[in-house]
Scaffold this motif. Structure first.
Motif, PDB file in Angstrom:
ATOM      1  N   ASP A 291       0.824  -1.209   0.000  1.00 52.81           N
ATOM      2  CA  ASP A 291       0.000   0.000   0.000  1.00 52.81           C
ATOM      3  C   ASP A 291       0.858   1.260   0.000  1.00 52.81           C
ATOM      4  OD1 ASP A 291      -2.402  -1.360  -0.009  1.00 52.81           O
ATOM      5  OD2 ASP A 291      -2.719  -1.186   2.158  1.00 52.81           O
ATOM      6  N   GLU A 292       1.908   1.271   0.803  1.00 56.59           N
ATOM      7  CA  GLU A 292       2.727   2.461   0.986  1.00 56.59           C
ATOM      8  C   GLU A 292       3.757   2.673  -0.122  1.00 56.59           C
ATOM      9  OE1 GLU A 292       2.412   4.811   3.384  1.00 56.59           O
ATOM     10  OE2 GLU A 292       0.620   3.740   4.022  1.00 56.59           O
ATOM     11  N   ALA A 293       4.192   1.606  -0.771  1.00 60.27           N
ATOM     12  CA  ALA A 293       5.305   1.706  -1.721  1.00 60.27           C
ATOM     13  C   ALA A 293       4.817   1.866  -3.154  1.00 60.27           C
ATOM     14  CB  ALA A 293       6.169   0.454  -1.619  1.00 60.27           C
TER      15      ALA A 293
ATOM     16  N   GLU B  11       2.633 -12.030  -6.572  1.00 58.33           N
ATOM     17  CA  GLU B  11       1.195 -12.014  -6.862  1.00 58.33           C
ATOM     18  C   GLU B  11       0.532 -10.765  -6.293  1.00 58.33           C
ATOM     19  OE1 GLU B  11      -0.300 -15.672  -5.307  1.00 58.33           O
ATOM     20  OE2 GLU B  11       0.804 -16.878  -6.766  1.00 58.33           O
ATOM     21  N   LYS B  12       0.894 -10.393  -5.069  1.00 56.30           N
ATOM     22  CA  LYS B  12       0.298  -9.211  -4.450  1.00 56.30           C
ATOM     23  C   LYS B  12       0.602  -7.946  -5.251  1.00 56.30           C
ATOM     24  CE  LYS B  12      -1.277 -11.211  -0.704  1.00 56.30           C
ATOM     25  NZ  LYS B  12      -2.660 -11.547  -0.594  1.00 56.30           N
ATOM     26  N   VAL B  13       1.847  -7.828  -5.706  1.00 54.11           N
ATOM     27  CA  VAL B  13       2.224  -6.634  -6.467  1.00 54.11           C
ATOM     28  C   VAL B  13       1.584  -6.663  -7.854  1.00 54.11           C
ATOM     29  CG1 VAL B  13       4.156  -5.319  -7.433  1.00 54.11           C
ATOM     30  CG2 VAL B  13       4.362  -6.332  -5.166  1.00 54.11           C
ATOM     31  N   GLN B  14       1.539  -7.826  -8.490  1.00 54.99           N
ATOM     32  CA  GLN B  14       0.928  -7.932  -9.823  1.00 54.99           C
ATOM     33  C   GLN B  14      -0.540  -7.526  -9.784  1.00 54.99           C
ATOM     34  OE1 GLN B  14       2.512  -7.807 -12.302  1.00 54.99           O
ATOM     35  NE2 GLN B  14       3.696  -9.600 -12.871  1.00 54.99           N
ATOM     36  N   ARG B  15      -1.252  -7.905  -8.728  1.00 59.87           N
ATOM     37  CA  ARG B  15      -2.669  -7.524  -8.608  1.00 59.87           C
ATOM     38  C   ARG B  15      -2.846  -6.020  -8.488  1.00 59.87           C
ATOM     39  NH1 ARG B  15      -3.670 -11.542  -4.055  1.00 59.87           N
ATOM     40  NH2 ARG B  15      -3.442 -13.496  -5.166  1.00 59.87           N
TER      41      ARG B  15
ATOM     42  N   GLU C 142      -2.587   0.116 -10.217  1.00 61.76           N
ATOM     43  CA  GLU C 142      -2.456   1.270  -9.324  1.00 61.76           C
ATOM     44  C   GLU C 142      -1.068   1.902  -9.418  1.00 61.76           C
ATOM     45  OE1 GLU C 142      -3.513   0.163  -5.333  1.00 61.76           O
ATOM     46  OE2 GLU C 142      -5.174  -1.071  -6.061  1.00 61.76           O
ATOM     47  N   GLY C 143      -0.227   1.390 -10.305  1.00 63.88           N
ATOM     48  CA  GLY C 143       1.111   1.942 -10.470  1.00 63.88           C
ATOM     49  C   GLY C 143       2.179   1.265  -9.636  1.00 63.88           C
ATOM     50  N   LYS C 144       1.863   0.156  -9.003  1.00 59.83           N
ATOM     51  CA  LYS C 144       2.848  -0.574  -8.198  1.00 59.83           C
ATOM     52  C   LYS C 144       3.770  -1.345  -9.133  1.00 59.83           C
ATOM     53  CE  LYS C 144       0.497   0.641  -4.570  1.00 59.83           C
ATOM     54  NZ  LYS C 144       0.959   1.624  -3.625  1.00 59.83           N
ATOM     55  N   ARG C 145       5.052  -1.346  -8.832  1.00 63.02           N
ATOM     56  CA  ARG C 145       6.038  -2.034  -9.657  1.00 63.02           C
ATOM     57  C   ARG C 145       6.875  -2.978  -8.806  1.00 63.02           C
ATOM     58  NH1 ARG C 145       3.118  -0.908 -13.198  1.00 63.02           N
ATOM     59  NH2 ARG C 145       3.321   0.863 -14.556  1.00 63.02           N
ATOM     60  N   LEU C 146       7.266  -4.090  -9.413  1.00 58.27           N
ATOM     61  CA  LEU C 146       8.133  -5.068  -8.761  1.00 58.27           C
ATOM     62  C   LEU C 146       9.462  -5.080  -9.514  1.00 58.27           C
ATOM     63  CD1 LEU C 146       8.424  -7.319  -6.630  1.00 58.27           C
ATOM     64  CD2 LEU C 146       7.561  -8.906  -8.341  1.00 58.27           C
ATOM     65  N   VAL C 147      10.541  -4.868  -8.780  1.00 62.08           N
ATOM     66  CA  VAL C 147      11.873  -4.828  -9.374  1.00 62.08           C
ATOM     67  C   VAL C 147      12.694  -5.964  -8.775  1.00 62.08           C
ATOM     68  CG1 VAL C 147      13.976  -3.447  -9.686  1.00 62.08           C
ATOM     69  CG2 VAL C 147      11.735  -2.325  -9.605  1.00 62.08           C
ATOM     70  N   PHE C 148      13.235  -6.819  -9.645  1.00 61.12           N
ATOM     71  CA  PHE C 148      14.097  -7.911  -9.191  1.00 61.12           C
ATOM     72  C   PHE C 148      15.538  -7.416  -9.165  1.00 61.12           C
ATOM     73  CE2 PHE C 148      10.468 -10.080 -11.118  1.00 61.12           C
ATOM     74  CZ  PHE C 148      10.101 -10.916 -10.087  1.00 61.12           C
ATOM     75  N   VAL C 149      16.201  -7.642  -8.052  1.00 58.98           N
ATOM     76  CA  VAL C 149      17.580  -7.206  -7.874  1.00 58.98           C
ATOM     77  C   VAL C 149      18.439  -8.424  -7.595  1.00 58.98           C
ATOM     78  CG1 VAL C 149      19.146  -5.742  -6.538  1.00 58.98           C
ATOM     79  CG2 VAL C 149      16.783  -5.018  -6.889  1.00 58.98           C
TER      80      VAL C 149
END
Length: 99
Positions: free
Chosen positions: A54-56, A78-82, A86-93
């Motif tokens: 929610d915050e990120a 899965e949580k971020v993909q859903r 809303e503009g949430k992004r998942l970055v693999f490092v």
């Protein structure tokens, strides 16, 4: 609008909490939460995951470069993909500490 806390302020809060005997982790062996069942711990983890997402705007998922598939968290993905709409992004490092 309230300003976000700085890292130094968070560090000071953690130090004062530990000086007062307050645990900064929810499941250390001295806290009452240590006796929680696995299901309660899982619910707590999922609640905290929702709060973080929610915050990120972006979630960094740090992976072991030697075994990236083995340390991925499908739940986080899965949580971020859903929430992608809303503009949430998942970055693999990828991370490799030499040995």
């Amino acid at each position: 609008m309230a300003s976000e806390p700085t890292l130094s302020l968070l560090a000071q809060l953690a130090e004062s909490a530990s000086a007062n005997g307050i645990s900064s982790t929810p499941f250390d062996s001295t806290s009452p939460a240590a006796s929680k069942s696995k299901e309660q711990q899982r619910r707590y983890y999922i609640r905290m995951l929702h709060n973080v997402v929610d915050e990120a705007n972006a979630i960094l998922l740090v992976l072991d470069a030697c075994d990236p598939a083995g340390c991925r968290s499908r739940l986080v993905e899965e949580k971020v993909q859903r929430r992608k709409v809303e503009g949430k992004r998942l970055v693999f490092v990828p991370n490799k500490i030499g040995a």
